[in-house]
Design an enzyme around this catalytic site. Structure first.
Site, mmCIF file in Angstrom:
data_model
loop_
_atom_site.group_PDB
_atom_site.id
_atom_site.type_symbol
_atom_site.label_atom_id
_atom_site.label_comp_id
_atom_site.label_asym_id
_atom_site.label_seq_id
_atom_site.Cartn_x
_atom_site.Cartn_y
_atom_site.Cartn_z
ATOM 1 N N ALA A 61 0.799 -1.050 -0.082
ATOM 2 C CA ALA A 61 -0.006 -0.056 0.130
ATOM 3 C C ALA A 61 0.870 1.237 0.007
ATOM 4 O O ALA A 61 1.936 1.396 0.525
ATOM 5 C CB ALA A 61 -1.001 0.022 1.181
ATOM 6 N N ARG B 10 0.330 7.276 -7.210
ATOM 7 C CA ARG B 10 0.727 7.533 -8.452
ATOM 8 C C ARG B 10 2.164 8.507 -8.756
ATOM 9 O O ARG B 10 2.013 9.224 -9.619
ATOM 10 C CB ARG B 10 -0.586 8.503 -9.019
ATOM 11 C CG ARG B 10 -0.850 8.101 -10.305
ATOM 12 C CD ARG B 10 -1.128 6.714 -10.545
ATOM 13 N NE ARG B 10 -1.045 6.202 -11.900
ATOM 14 C CZ ARG B 10 -2.087 6.178 -12.934
ATOM 15 N NH1 ARG B 10 -3.149 6.513 -12.661
ATOM 16 N NH2 ARG B 10 -1.769 5.549 -14.062
ATOM 17 N N ARG B 11 2.977 8.197 -7.980
ATOM 18 C CA ARG B 11 4.235 8.806 -8.007
ATOM 19 C C ARG B 11 5.509 7.740 -8.263
ATOM 20 O O ARG B 11 6.605 8.165 -8.121
ATOM 21 C CB ARG B 11 4.584 9.467 -6.931
ATOM 22 C CG ARG B 11 3.752 10.599 -6.502
ATOM 23 C CD ARG B 11 4.311 11.518 -5.332
ATOM 24 N NE ARG B 11 3.101 12.454 -4.896
ATOM 25 C CZ ARG B 11 3.463 13.394 -4.178
ATOM 26 N NH1 ARG B 11 4.400 13.551 -3.778
ATOM 27 N NH2 ARG B 11 2.419 14.182 -3.656
ATOM 28 N N LEU C 283 6.073 5.111 -6.346
ATOM 29 C CA LEU C 283 6.313 4.433 -5.195
ATOM 30 C C LEU C 283 5.746 2.862 -5.091
ATOM 31 O O LEU C 283 6.661 2.157 -4.498
ATOM 32 C CB LEU C 283 5.881 5.051 -3.947
ATOM 33 C CG LEU C 283 6.551 6.378 -3.374
ATOM 34 C CD1 LEU C 283 5.857 7.021 -2.218
ATOM 35 C CD2 LEU C 283 8.147 5.886 -3.133
ATOM 36 N N ARG D 157 5.336 0.900 -7.486
ATOM 37 C CA ARG D 157 6.167 -0.036 -8.506
ATOM 38 C C ARG D 157 7.527 -0.271 -7.753
ATOM 39 O O ARG D 157 8.001 -1.357 -7.908
ATOM 40 C CB ARG D 157 6.236 0.776 -9.958
ATOM 41 C CG ARG D 157 7.040 0.086 -10.734
ATOM 42 C CD ARG D 157 7.422 1.039 -12.077
ATOM 43 N NE ARG D 157 6.501 0.946 -12.872
ATOM 44 C CZ ARG D 157 5.545 2.213 -13.455
ATOM 45 N NH1 ARG D 157 6.175 3.432 -12.625
ATOM 46 N NH2 ARG D 157 4.760 2.259 -14.073
ATOM 47 N N GLU E 261 -2.428 -12.356 -4.386
ATOM 48 C CA GLU E 261 -3.831 -12.200 -4.785
ATOM 49 C C GLU E 261 -4.368 -10.745 -4.628
ATOM 50 O O GLU E 261 -3.854 -10.042 -4.203
ATOM 51 C CB GLU E 261 -4.739 -12.824 -3.542
ATOM 52 C CG GLU E 261 -4.593 -14.493 -3.543
ATOM 53 C CD GLU E 261 -4.006 -15.066 -2.532
ATOM 54 O OE1 GLU E 261 -3.726 -14.324 -1.674
ATOM 55 O OE2 GLU E 261 -3.892 -16.279 -2.391
ATOM 56 N N ASN F 57 -9.997 -4.214 -8.212
ATOM 57 C CA ASN F 57 -8.729 -3.201 -7.697
ATOM 58 C C ASN F 57 -7.964 -2.998 -9.035
ATOM 59 O O ASN F 57 -6.944 -3.641 -9.480
ATOM 60 C CB ASN F 57 -7.892 -3.854 -6.771
ATOM 61 C CG ASN F 57 -6.929 -2.960 -6.168
ATOM 62 O OD1 ASN F 57 -6.841 -1.664 -6.674
ATOM 63 N ND2 ASN F 57 -6.455 -3.080 -5.024
ATOM 64 N N TYR G 272 0.326 -4.545 -11.229
ATOM 65 C CA TYR G 272 1.006 -5.847 -11.299
ATOM 66 C C TYR G 272 1.209 -6.456 -12.956
ATOM 67 O O TYR G 272 2.129 -7.009 -13.292
ATOM 68 C CB TYR G 272 -0.154 -7.025 -10.851
ATOM 69 C CG TYR G 272 -0.133 -6.694 -9.153
ATOM 70 C CD1 TYR G 272 0.968 -6.099 -8.578
ATOM 71 C CD2 TYR G 272 -1.483 -6.833 -8.530
ATOM 72 C CE1 TYR G 272 0.753 -5.759 -7.097
ATOM 73 C CE2 TYR G 272 -1.674 -6.535 -7.278
ATOM 74 C CZ TYR G 272 -0.431 -6.128 -6.750
ATOM 75 O OH TYR G 272 -0.825 -5.794 -5.114
HETATM 76 C C1 LIG Z 1 -1.867 -0.151 -5.992
HETATM 77 C C2 LIG Z 1 -0.995 0.976 -5.291
HETATM 78 C C3 LIG Z 1 -0.249 0.218 -4.338
HETATM 79 C C4 LIG Z 1 -0.162 1.566 -6.340
HETATM 80 O O1 LIG Z 1 0.531 2.541 -5.825
HETATM 81 P P1 LIG Z 1 1.263 3.492 -6.378
HETATM 82 O O2 LIG Z 1 2.374 4.409 -5.922
HETATM 83 O O3 LIG Z 1 -0.141 4.603 -6.539
HETATM 84 O O4 LIG Z 1 1.492 3.308 -8.042
HETATM 85 P P2 LIG Z 1 2.628 3.464 -9.033
HETATM 86 O O5 LIG Z 1 2.735 5.073 -9.070
HETATM 87 O O6 LIG Z 1 3.944 3.093 -8.778
HETATM 88 O O7 LIG Z 1 2.189 3.267 -10.425
HETATM 89 C C5 LIG Z 1 2.532 2.322 -11.102
HETATM 90 C C6 LIG Z 1 1.646 1.842 -12.299
HETATM 91 O O8 LIG Z 1 0.613 1.173 -11.502
HETATM 92 C C7 LIG Z 1 -0.534 1.531 -12.506
HETATM 93 N N1 LIG Z 1 -1.732 2.337 -11.286
HETATM 94 C C8 LIG Z 1 -1.469 2.873 -10.187
HETATM 95 N N2 LIG Z 1 -2.418 3.542 -9.759
HETATM 96 C C9 LIG Z 1 -3.338 3.357 -10.799
HETATM 97 C C10 LIG Z 1 -4.787 4.085 -10.831
HETATM 98 N N3 LIG Z 1 -5.275 4.721 -9.895
HETATM 99 N N4 LIG Z 1 -5.439 3.740 -11.934
HETATM 100 C C11 LIG Z 1 -4.929 3.143 -12.869
HETATM 101 N N5 LIG Z 1 -3.635 2.544 -12.817
HETATM 102 C C12 LIG Z 1 -2.898 2.736 -11.848
HETATM 103 C C13 LIG Z 1 -0.492 2.214 -13.465
HETATM 104 O O9 LIG Z 1 0.022 1.298 -14.423
HETATM 105 C C14 LIG Z 1 1.171 2.995 -13.057
HETATM 106 O O10 LIG Z 1 2.039 3.325 -13.876
HETATM 107 P P3 LIG Z 1 1.804 4.612 -14.575
HETATM 108 O O11 LIG Z 1 1.893 5.861 -13.437
HETATM 109 O O12 LIG Z 1 3.126 4.816 -15.272
HETATM 110 O O13 LIG Z 1 0.744 4.779 -15.594
HETATM 111 C C15 LIG Z 1 -1.773 1.825 -4.687
HETATM 112 O O14 LIG Z 1 -2.789 2.519 -5.394
HETATM 113 C C16 LIG Z 1 -2.532 1.454 -3.228
HETATM 114 O O15 LIG Z 1 -1.941 1.973 -2.234
HETATM 115 N N6 LIG Z 1 -3.859 1.224 -3.446
HETATM 116 C C17 LIG Z 1 -4.606 0.788 -2.189
HETATM 117 C C18 LIG Z 1 -4.039 -0.408 -1.609
HETATM 118 C C19 LIG Z 1 -3.894 -1.752 -2.588
HETATM 119 O O16 LIG Z 1 -5.057 -1.652 -3.294
HETATM 120 N N7 LIG Z 1 -2.878 -2.461 -2.379
HETATM 121 C C20 LIG Z 1 -2.771 -3.587 -3.293
HETATM 122 C C21 LIG Z 1 -3.720 -4.700 -2.752
HETATM 123 S S1 LIG Z 1 -3.632 -6.123 -3.936
#
Ligand SMILES: CC(C)(COP(=O)(O)OP(=O)(O)OC[C@H]1O[C@@H](n2cnc3c(N)ncnc32)[C@H](O)[C@@H]1OP(=O)(O)O)[C@@H](O)C(=O)NCCC(=O)NCCS
Length: 134
Positions: free
Chosen positions: A60, A67-68, A70, A72, A93, A98, A105
């Protein structure tokens, strides 16, 4: 730990408790990473490494830091460290709904391996099982 649990509560409807995080960190197979921004926890990733298998248990990023890149970064670091510990395959899983996590992923090379009907309590949402080689 306070910052980790705050992120967990902000991100999930059915969050892990503080004691569950403590238990997780004490498990010998558990590898737990945090991402820091200006000294504050901005995200975390928990992975189990058991023999040749890595399993992503939790990931998380605080909504203010999403979306910065982190998420990834955290996941790639965790997978790299799992590989260094001998894992050759990773799995996780994810809820079918989501889309942010699924997009992350899939862009990192995970592929669909199966579905667990009604996996998430209490909503009964299905889990998709994803995997990739390390
Ligand atoms: C899923 C999560 C960890 C992604 O973290 P993040 O730091 O926002 O993701 P990143 O900035 O590294 O994004 C990497 C890629 O993921 C995808 N992505 C991330 N957020 C997205 C969104 N809101 N909608 C669509 N794609 C998304 C994109 O492909 C993105 O690449 P891009 O920015 O070049 O398009 C974050 O949204 C989160 O904490 N969600 C709530 C908790 C959760 O669902 N955890 C996973 C449980 S399985």
């Amino acid at each position: 730990m306070d910052q980790v649990t705050a992120i967990e509560r902000a991100c999930f409807n059915n969050p892990w408790s503080r004691s569950l995080f403590v238990e997780e960190m004490c498990l010998p197979m558990s590898m737990d990473l945090v991402a820091l921004t200006l000294g504050q926890v901005a995200g975390f990733c928990c992975v189990w490494v058991v023999g040749a298998r890595a399993k992503v248990q939790n990931l998380a990023v605080h909504p203010a830091f999403q979306r910065r890149g982190l998420g990834r970064y955290l996941l790639l670091q965790a997978l790299s460290q799992a590989r260094d510990q001998g894992a050759v395959r990773a799995a996780l899983e994810v809820r079918t709904g989501n889309l942010a996590a699924l997009s992350l992923y899939y862009t990192l090379g995970f592929c669909l391996e199966g579905r667990r009907p009604g996996y998430y309590y209490p909503e009964g949402e299905d889990a998709l099982v994803l995997g990739r080689d390390l």
